[in-house]
Every structure is written in C-alpha cells, then in structure tokens.
Design an enzyme around this catalytic site. Structure first.
Site, PDB file in Angstrom:
ATOM      1  CE  LYS A  64      -2.512   3.454   1.717  1.00 44.04           C
ATOM      2  NZ  LYS A  64      -1.917   4.532   0.939  1.00 44.04           N
ATOM      3  CD  GLU A 101      13.153   1.740  10.280  1.00 44.36           C
ATOM      4  OE1 GLU A 101      13.593   2.742  10.879  1.00 44.36           O
ATOM      5  OE2 GLU A 101      13.569   0.590  10.516  1.00 44.36           O
ATOM      6  CB  CYS A 127      13.119   9.684   7.759  1.00 47.74           C
ATOM      7  SG  CYS A 127      14.008   8.490   6.809  1.00 47.74           S
ATOM      8  CD  GLU A 181       9.790  14.090  10.702  1.00 47.20           C
ATOM      9  OE1 GLU A 181       8.636  13.721  10.937  1.00 47.20           O
ATOM     10  OE2 GLU A 181      10.648  13.375  10.176  1.00 47.20           O
TER      11      GLU A 181
HETATM   12  P1  NDP Z   1       2.121   9.135   6.786  1.00 48.42           P
HETATM   13  O1  NDP Z   1       2.324   8.537   8.115  1.00 48.42           O
HETATM   14  O2  NDP Z   1       1.039  10.119   6.624  1.00 48.42           O
HETATM   15  O3  NDP Z   1       1.842   8.013   5.686  1.00 48.42           O
HETATM   16  C1  NDP Z   1       2.675   6.907   5.494  1.00 48.42           C
HETATM   17  C2  NDP Z   1       1.876   5.792   4.877  1.00 48.42           C
HETATM   18  O4  NDP Z   1       0.892   5.354   5.810  1.00 48.42           O
HETATM   19  C3  NDP Z   1       1.104   6.202   3.611  1.00 48.42           C
HETATM   20  O5  NDP Z   1       1.089   5.125   2.719  1.00 48.42           O
HETATM   21  C4  NDP Z   1      -0.286   6.471   4.162  1.00 48.42           C
HETATM   22  O6  NDP Z   1      -1.303   6.369   3.191  1.00 48.42           O
HETATM   23  C5  NDP Z   1      -0.397   5.358   5.191  1.00 48.42           C
HETATM   24  N1  NDP Z   1      -1.419   5.581   6.205  1.00 48.42           N
HETATM   25  C6  NDP Z   1      -2.064   6.724   6.543  1.00 48.42           C
HETATM   26  N2  NDP Z   1      -2.960   6.488   7.529  1.00 48.42           N
HETATM   27  C7  NDP Z   1      -2.879   5.166   7.828  1.00 48.42           C
HETATM   28  C8  NDP Z   1      -3.550   4.323   8.755  1.00 48.42           C
HETATM   29  N3  NDP Z   1      -4.488   4.777   9.582  1.00 48.42           N
HETATM   30  N4  NDP Z   1      -3.208   3.019   8.803  1.00 48.42           N
HETATM   31  C9  NDP Z   1      -2.250   2.525   7.989  1.00 48.42           C
HETATM   32  N5  NDP Z   1      -1.600   3.277   7.062  1.00 48.42           N
HETATM   33  C10 NDP Z   1      -1.908   4.587   6.988  1.00 48.42           C
HETATM   34  O7  NDP Z   1       3.534   9.734   6.364  1.00 48.42           O
HETATM   35  P2  NDP Z   1       3.921  10.439   4.989  1.00 48.42           P
HETATM   36  O8  NDP Z   1       3.612   9.598   3.811  1.00 48.42           O
HETATM   37  O9  NDP Z   1       3.376  11.820   5.051  1.00 48.42           O
HETATM   38  O10 NDP Z   1       5.504  10.423   5.089  1.00 48.42           O
HETATM   39  C11 NDP Z   1       6.208  11.372   5.811  1.00 48.42           C
HETATM   40  C12 NDP Z   1       6.600  10.844   7.171  1.00 48.42           C
HETATM   41  O11 NDP Z   1       7.302   9.623   7.051  1.00 48.42           O
HETATM   42  C13 NDP Z   1       7.539  11.776   7.872  1.00 48.42           C
HETATM   43  O12 NDP Z   1       7.084  12.030   9.177  1.00 48.42           O
HETATM   44  C14 NDP Z   1       8.879  11.069   7.901  1.00 48.42           C
HETATM   45  O13 NDP Z   1       9.666  11.319   8.994  1.00 48.42           O
HETATM   46  C15 NDP Z   1       8.486   9.640   7.842  1.00 48.42           C
HETATM   47  N6  NDP Z   1       9.515   8.857   7.167  1.00 48.42           N
HETATM   48  C16 NDP Z   1      10.311   8.052   7.931  1.00 48.42           C
HETATM   49  C17 NDP Z   1      11.325   7.311   7.374  1.00 48.42           C
HETATM   50  C18 NDP Z   1      12.162   6.417   8.220  1.00 48.42           C
HETATM   51  O14 NDP Z   1      12.753   5.485   7.704  1.00 48.42           O
HETATM   52  N7  NDP Z   1      12.253   6.591   9.514  1.00 48.42           N
HETATM   53  C19 NDP Z   1      11.596   7.357   5.933  1.00 48.42           C
HETATM   54  C20 NDP Z   1      10.689   8.214   5.219  1.00 48.42           C
HETATM   55  C21 NDP Z   1       9.685   8.925   5.833  1.00 48.42           C
HETATM   56  P3  NDP Z   1      -1.910   7.688   2.469  1.00 48.42           P
HETATM   57  O15 NDP Z   1      -0.786   8.284   1.707  1.00 48.42           O
HETATM   58  O16 NDP Z   1      -2.988   7.141   1.617  1.00 48.42           O
HETATM   59  O17 NDP Z   1      -2.402   8.581   3.574  1.00 48.42           O
END
Ligand code: NDP
Length: 498
Positions: free
Chosen positions: A173, A248, A282, A382
């Site tokens: 997903k 992560e 991140c 962040e």
């Molecule tokens: P989100 O947490 O908003 O989304 C991440 C994924 O989770 C998307 O595919 C999203 O889908 C999905 N999602 C949203 N709501 C749910 C739910 N209730 N249950 C399960 N899945 C869900 O993060 P972003 O995509 O905005 O990414 C940015 C964030 O990711 C930043 O905070 C960053 O720090 C972190 N990040 C961390 C990394 C690491 O390795 N530590 C690497 C890269 C990013 P949808 O898009 O459809 O909402």
C-alpha cells in the site's frame, strides 16, 4: 495521455469500478495518472491472492527466490533513467536524487538476492547424547508493506526485497502521493517473473486500505514507514493481533560542528543534509549545533550558500532543489515558518514561498535558516521540509545534550578532527545512526537502518543482515536419533551416548 491504472492482484492489473484519485507533478501541477481508491472487498481479494501464493512461494528454494531478485535488479538497472524520471516528476526530488532512489533499489535487490544463499540458522549441541539441535529461519506468511512518498521506489524495495527473499508474499500500500512510482516498481517485479500473487499492489486511503491491511487476519507482519502518529496507531493495531511490526518513523536529526571541524567539508555536508530532497528525508539534517567559537563564521557561510541555491523544476540537471511534494507539505512547512517567527526565532535566510513564473505552478519554497532557542518548536519538532534550525553550543557535552534532547533518534552526525570526540560521539549520541565527518543522510543498503525513541522500536532494523528479522521467525528443531525416550533436565545421569 493520463493513464488510468488498476490494482495489481494475483499477477494481473485489474480494473476497479469505484472512485479514483489523481497523482500530479509537484513542480508543474500536471496530472500524471489516476488510481483506484480500493474498496474493502478489493483489499480482501489482494490478501487472498497473497495468501494463496505464499503456500508455494515459501517452498521455492531460497537461492531460486534470490535469482528472481537478481533478475529484477537487472531490469531496474536497464530502466534506471526512465524510472528516475518517474520519481522526479511524481515526487519532486532533483533528477540526480531520482537516479539515487532507483540505484538504491538495484543495490538492495542485489544485496538481498545473496541472502537466498545465506539465511543461516545455527546448529547447537544438545545436553543429551545422540541428539542434535538446530534453528531454521522461516517466513512469517503474507505481509503488508505500507510506504511513504519521499523515497517512492527505494522504500518499497527495502521492504519487498527482504520479504520476497525470506519467502513471504506481500500486499503493498503506497503513499497516495506516489502511486505511479509504486506501479512502475511493481511492473518491473512482474517482468522479472515472480509467480502470480506473490506481489500485490493496492492503492487507496490510509484509513481504509492501510488500516484494513494491518487489521486483516491473514496478514502476519507489517512493515511501515511514515509519520510517528500513524506509526503508533499501526503499532497498537498490530499488537492486538500479536504480529511482527517494523516501524521506521520520523527524525529531528542534528549535525554537530565542533570548533576544529574542517569548514568547507562541514558546509558541503550541511547543505546536502539540510536541503537535499528539499529536506524531506527522515534522515535530513534539520538541526545544526555549532560550537560557539565558530558559530558566527558558520552562520555567515551558511546564509551565503543558502541564498545561492538553484531552485526550480527538478528534471532540469542544473537545479539543486525542487519543490516540496504536495500542497499539504507546503502548507505545513509555511506554518512552521510562522511558528518560528512568532516564537521569536531569528530568520536568517528564506522563510517564504517562491513566486512568479514557473514557481506559481508548483510547491516551491525558499530554503530557510533560523537561529533558534533550544526549547523552541523549530528545535524540537520534525518539519520535513527545507528548514534548518541552528543552535549554539558551549562545549562537546553541551552539543550532545542538545542533540539528544528531542523525542526522535534516527540519524546524527559530528564534524571534528579530534578522535576522542569522534569515538565518544559514536556512543553518546542517542540515535540509530551516527556519521563522523559526513552529513546525517547517505545510508547504504548493506548496513542496518533504524532509530531509537519515537523513531521506532529498536528490535527491528531494515536493510543489512538485520533485514530478514521483520519477515522471518525462528523455528527450533530437535533431532533425537538415540532410539529411546530421552528427557532433558531429568536424565541428568545419562551423559555417555551411543
Ligand atoms: P504518513 O504517516 O502520513 O503516511 C505513510 C503511509 O501510511 C502512507 O502510505 C499512508 O497512506 C499510510 N497511512 C495513513 N494512515 C494510515 C492508517 N491509519 N493506517 C495505515 N496506514 C496509513 O507519512 P507520509 O507519507 O506523510 O511520510 C512522511 C513521514 O514519514 C515523515 O514524518 C517522515 O519522517 C516519515 N519517514 C520516515 C522514514 C524512516 O525510515 N524513519 C523514511 C521516510 C519517511 P496515504 O498516503 O494514503 O495517507
């Protein structure tokens, strides 16, 4: 022409009759493709396909699974430029970084392929005669992979490469901002020849498809990368099912500049760490902690370099920074800039949206530098955008205390020529990763990747030899060839075998 994609389930692209959403180029506003907002039934169908395929895939010899990963790596290499352009046009990172995203896919698939010929267990002596003990690494079952938009091919590759070689099937997903990258990624895996159902792609909302995947009874592990709040929610749901979960999450990574740092090297690292991928990594360096003796000099140089950065359409090789990934991202970063101004942080560079000409079509922000107080929100939270917070430290100890004062613990860095500080920092910095004389970004696939504190639980790490942990469990096997009943802990006198 805008292509209308379906869902990839059971080895085929399938039409979906429900609502759809668009994906766009954040630099130009151009619509790139449309994707289904999958329904619960469609998600269930994908999990069923993964479950059916798992039964055969887990029995496929691991070296053979590895060979398919190698074949995929070969195709990724062949299509690297084209795929890199998809990354750049859909996510907005500059084209050199788009190529880096795809190179990471190639690197990890090649690395993970080798696990097919390792995946070692152990043989362990028994306390009883004519008895042998060993451990086997076995796949957990069909798994769910939930990914963000900032590394739209590399992160799906880290997760899927480890899952596939381990013998798991998966449902991916992807972020709703980058489904096209995910679709093109899955097209390559399909071309490589993975059996139908081993890989499935379901697009749609996080709350419906994401939640549905985590809660699904047939999904035996979740690997999630994203924000902290979403990650905590996923963790709670996964705990109720007692399944493995790899998380992560965010970061508030700091570079420490000691007073003996080589200045040019430091500045090159700070600029790349803070403004690479427009700060949307991140591991991005969102704090710079400078020893007071070099503070003024570093700040002057930083402002000068920041104001010279070339910002524009990231497909243009000359650009050093592209747009942020979406309207929401732009709004969030601008809100943080306002918070900084209101809290009394000193704006040193940028701090606004870029306007005029081609800028008006996309989400372009000026790279921004603030001098901040260590308790301010810009020093603690962040932002995930091109905003760097600079802090002044009085000593090595003070710099480390500032670095460790946030709720995250992903990456960290120190610039110094003093071996004592380097070696102390490796242990003193509370983070999963520490760089010495290099910025906070630049992870390599053959090493573990993950954080401490609210970046995620420390029991799982992606990449490196640790990558298999998320997707496998240990089976313990006892082989008794004595021909009689032997009782561990009870037959303590029968020590001579035969
Ligand atoms: P989100 O947490 O908003 O989304 C991440 C994924 O989770 C998307 O595919 C999203 O889908 C999905 N999602 C949203 N709501 C749910 C739910 N209730 N249950 C399960 N899945 C869900 O993060 P972003 O995509 O905005 O990414 C940015 C964030 O990711 C930043 O905070 C960053 O720090 C972190 N990040 C961390 C990394 C690491 O390795 N530590 C690497 C890269 C990013 P949808 O898009 O459809 O909402």
């Amino acid at each position: 022409m805008v292509q209308d994609y379906g869902l990839f389930v059971g080895g085929k692209w399938r039409k979906s009759e429900g609502k759809r959403f668009e994906t766009q180029n954040p630099a130009t506003g151009e619509i790139l493709a449309t994707f289904p907002l999958a329904s619960k039934d469609e998600l269930n169908g994908a999990v069923r396909a993964a479950k059916d395929a798992f039964e055969k895939w887990k029995k496929t010899p691991a070296p053979r699974r590895g060979e398919l990963l190698l074949e995929a790596a070969r195709i990724f290499r062949q299509k690297k430029e084209d795929l890199a352009r998809t990354v750049t046009t859909e996510m907005g990172k500059v084209i050199a970084e788009g190529r880096g995203d795809v190179q990471e896919v190639i690197d990890f698939y090649e690395y993970a392929a080798g696990e097919g010929r390792r995946m070692f267990g152990e043989t362990v002596p028994s306390e009883l005669p004519s008895k042998m003990c060993m451990t086997l690494r076995l796949p957990v079952g069909p798994v769910g992979l939930i990914t963000p938009w900032n590394f739209p091919m590399a992160i799906p590759a880290w997760k899927s490469g480890a899952a596939l070689v381990a013998g798991c099937s998966f449902v991916l997903k992807p972020s709703s901002l980058t489904p096209l990258c995910a679709a093109r990624f899955v097209e390559v895996l399909d071309e490589a020849g993975f059996p139908p159902g081993v890989l499935n792609l379901v697009t749609g909302s996080g709350s419906l498809v994401g939640d549905g995947l985590v809660d699904h009874p047939e999904i035996r592990a979740i690997s999630f990368t994203g924000g902290v709040d979403t990650g905590k929610h996923v963790y709670e749901s996964a705990a109720k099912k007692m399944i493995k979960v790899g998380l992560e999450l965010g970061g508030k990574n700091a570079i420490i500049a000691m007073d003996d740092a080589k200045l040019d090297l430091l500045m090159d690292g700070v600029m790349f760490g803070a403004f690479g991928t427009a700060g949307q990594r991140c591991t991005a360096a969102s704090r710079l902690i400078v020893h007071q003796r070099i503070y003024e000099q570093v700040v002057d140089e930083l402002v000068e370099r920041t104001e010279k950065l070339r910002i524009g359409n990231p497909i243009d090789e000359k650009m050093e920074m592209g747009p942020v990934a979406s309207k929401d991202q732009e709004k969030k970063v601008l809100e943080y800039i306002e918070i900084g101004k209101k809290e009394g942080d000193k704006l040193l560079a940028g701090g606004h949206k870029l306007k005029g000409g081609a800028y008006d079509k996309g989400f372009f922000l000026a790279p921004t530098v603030f001098a901040v107080d260590r308790k301010s929100r810009l020093a603690q939270e962040e932002i995930f955008g091109p905003v760097l917070s600079v802090l002044k430290a009085t000593s090595y100890e003070d710099a480390v205390a500032i670095a460790n004062s946030v709720k995250y613990g992903l990456s960290s860095s120190i610039y110094t020529n003093d071996l004592r500080w380097s070696f102390r920092a490796m242990q003193d910095l509370d983070a999963g990763i520490t760089y010495i004389n290099a910025p906070t970004i630049g992870a390599e696939v053959q090493l573990p990747f993950g954080g401490t504190k609210e970046t995620g639980p420390t029991d799982t790490r992606e990449a490196g030899t640790t990558a298999l942990e998320e997707f496998t469990y240990w089976k313990t096997v006892y082989v008794d060839y004595s021909g009689r009943l032997q009782k561990a802990q009870i037959d303590t006198d029968k020590l001579v075998g035969g």
